[in-house]
Scaffold this active site. Structure first.
Site, PDB file in Angstrom:
ATOM      1  N   ARG A 192       1.061   4.260  -3.048  1.00 13.42           N
ATOM      2  CA  ARG A 192       0.491   5.592  -2.854  1.00 13.42           C
ATOM      3  C   ARG A 192       1.354   6.664  -3.523  1.00 13.42           C
ATOM      4  O   ARG A 192       2.575   6.615  -3.456  1.00 13.42           O
ATOM      5  CB  ARG A 192       0.337   5.905  -1.356  1.00 13.42           C
ATOM      6  CG  ARG A 192      -0.885   5.227  -0.752  1.00 13.42           C
ATOM      7  CD  ARG A 192      -1.321   5.881   0.551  1.00 13.42           C
ATOM      8  NE  ARG A 192      -0.419   5.645   1.657  1.00 13.42           N
ATOM      9  CZ  ARG A 192      -0.450   4.575   2.449  1.00 13.42           C
ATOM     10  NH1 ARG A 192      -1.354   3.635   2.244  1.00 13.42           N
ATOM     11  NH2 ARG A 192       0.392   4.448   3.434  1.00 13.42           N
ATOM     12  N   HIS A 207       0.844  -1.207   0.000  1.00 14.43           N
ATOM     13  CA  HIS A 207       0.000   0.000   0.000  1.00 14.43           C
ATOM     14  C   HIS A 207       0.875   1.251   0.000  1.00 14.43           C
ATOM     15  O   HIS A 207       0.607   2.201  -0.732  1.00 14.43           O
ATOM     16  CB  HIS A 207      -0.908   0.027   1.227  1.00 14.43           C
ATOM     17  CG  HIS A 207      -2.142  -0.809   1.080  1.00 14.43           C
ATOM     18  ND1 HIS A 207      -3.072  -0.603   0.096  1.00 14.43           N
ATOM     19  CD2 HIS A 207      -2.595  -1.864   1.787  1.00 14.43           C
ATOM     20  CE1 HIS A 207      -4.052  -1.487   0.205  1.00 14.43           C
ATOM     21  NE2 HIS A 207      -3.780  -2.272   1.223  1.00 14.43           N
TER      22      HIS A 207
HETATM   23  N1  GTP Z   1      -0.089   0.558   9.444  1.00 16.64           N
HETATM   24  C1  GTP Z   1      -0.370   0.816   8.177  1.00 16.64           C
HETATM   25  N2  GTP Z   1      -1.473   0.269   7.620  1.00 16.64           N
HETATM   26  C2  GTP Z   1      -1.747   0.567   6.336  1.00 16.64           C
HETATM   27  C3  GTP Z   1      -0.927   1.427   5.567  1.00 16.64           C
HETATM   28  N3  GTP Z   1      -1.469   1.505   4.333  1.00 16.64           N
HETATM   29  C4  GTP Z   1      -2.562   0.724   4.331  1.00 16.64           C
HETATM   30  N4  GTP Z   1      -2.738   0.158   5.538  1.00 16.64           N
HETATM   31  C5  GTP Z   1      -3.845  -0.708   5.980  1.00 16.64           C
HETATM   32  O1  GTP Z   1      -4.272  -1.558   4.931  1.00 16.64           O
HETATM   33  C6  GTP Z   1      -5.677  -1.813   5.068  1.00 16.64           C
HETATM   34  C7  GTP Z   1      -6.421  -1.617   3.765  1.00 16.64           C
HETATM   35  O2  GTP Z   1      -5.970  -2.473   2.819  1.00 16.64           O
HETATM   36  P1  GTP Z   1      -6.637  -3.878   2.382  1.00 16.64           P
HETATM   37  O3  GTP Z   1      -6.419  -4.875   3.459  1.00 16.64           O
HETATM   38  O4  GTP Z   1      -6.036  -4.156   1.068  1.00 16.64           O
HETATM   39  O5  GTP Z   1      -8.163  -3.524   2.275  1.00 16.64           O
HETATM   40  P2  GTP Z   1      -9.465  -4.369   2.619  1.00 16.64           P
HETATM   41  O6  GTP Z   1     -10.155  -3.559   3.665  1.00 16.64           O
HETATM   42  O7  GTP Z   1      -9.193  -5.808   2.921  1.00 16.64           O
HETATM   43  O8  GTP Z   1     -10.209  -4.394   1.258  1.00 16.64           O
HETATM   44  P3  GTP Z   1     -11.027  -3.286   0.538  1.00 16.64           P
HETATM   45  O9  GTP Z   1     -12.429  -3.441   1.005  1.00 16.64           O
HETATM   46  O10 GTP Z   1     -10.871  -3.624  -0.915  1.00 16.64           O
HETATM   47  O11 GTP Z   1     -10.444  -1.976   0.901  1.00 16.64           O
HETATM   48  C8  GTP Z   1      -6.221  -0.828   6.054  1.00 16.64           C
HETATM   49  O12 GTP Z   1      -6.560  -1.493   7.242  1.00 16.64           O
HETATM   50  C9  GTP Z   1      -5.058   0.138   6.314  1.00 16.64           C
HETATM   51  O13 GTP Z   1      -5.037   0.596   7.667  1.00 16.64           O
HETATM   52  C10 GTP Z   1       0.206   2.019   6.195  1.00 16.64           C
HETATM   53  O14 GTP Z   1       0.967   2.784   5.615  1.00 16.64           O
HETATM   54  N5  GTP Z   1       0.440   1.675   7.494  1.00 16.64           N
END
Ligand code: GTP
Length: 177
Positions: A59, A55
């Site tokens: 970005r 992720h």
């Molecule tokens: N700690 C941390 N968490 C992150 C970061 N970027 C994304 N995340 C986490 O990644 C998660 C979202 O990604 P996914 O797991 O791919 O999404 P999902 O909720 O399973 O699926 P969608 O419904 O498609 O969004 C969220 O819980 C975010 O908090 C970051 O830089 N740091």
């Protein structure tokens, strides 16, 4: 009654892998940057570490990432004036609060109040967890109740609510986007 001069606040709901995060990011990217990404996830295993790294890599450079597994209200308040904020996601934040010593009701009330008096555009991501069967253990039932109630409280104070299903956004409050 909503103060129409307040910056826009948008709650994006959906199940796991519904496409809610992608939709929420697109809503923020439609506004002028820089954008603040408040992440609540804690990497508890290698798969999650890798997912988070992916992720971050994906970005655009206009994103500033803030890690706030519990201190979410402070992280929102600390964002630069006017900068759009994305919080992903409130359901993980709630999990972190429930696993800590903090009082869940107080934390949810403080978050709702912070969203209601927002000083910057906010897009909040949360899971819609209540569609399945009634869990057979008390902790899971308590979590499901808190998550549903938090979504209701936030939905009442934001301008727009979108439910993302199979990658498709359904407007459930406010105008279509
Ligand atoms: N700690 C941390 N968490 C992150 C970061 N970027 C994304 N995340 C986490 O990644 C998660 C979202 O990604 P996914 O797991 O791919 O999404 P999902 O909720 O399973 O699926 P969608 O419904 O498609 O969004 C969220 O819980 C975010 O908090 C970051 O830089 N740091």
């Amino acid at each position: 009654m909503q103060d129409t001069d307040l910056p826009i606040a948008h709650l994006v709901l959906g199940g796991a892998r519904s496409g809610k995060s992608r939709h929420a990011e697109a809503l923020v990217r439609a506004m002028p940057g820089p954008w603040i990404y408040i992440a609540t996830a804690e990497a508890r295993d290698a798969e999650m570490l890798e997912r988070i790294a992916r992720h971050r890599h994906d970005r655009e450079p206009q994103w500033r990432t803030v890690e706030a597994p519990r201190a979410l209200v402070a992280a929102i308040a600390a964002a630069p004036e006017g900068a759009p904020v994305l919080v992903d996601c409130l359901t993980l934040w709630l999990t972190n609060i429930m696993l800590s010593d903090e009082d869940v009701e107080t934390a949810c009330r403080q978050l709702t109040e912070a969203v209601a008096r927002r000083r910057r555009p906010l897009v909040l991501v949360a899971n819609e967890v209540g569609f399945g069967i009634v869990p057979d253990n008390a902790l899971a039932r308590r979590f499901r109740d808190h998550a549903g109630l938090l979504n209701q409280r936030l939905a009442a104070v934001v301008d727009q609510v979108t439910l993302v299903v199979a990658g498709l956004p359904l407007t459930v409050k406010g105008r279509d986007r």
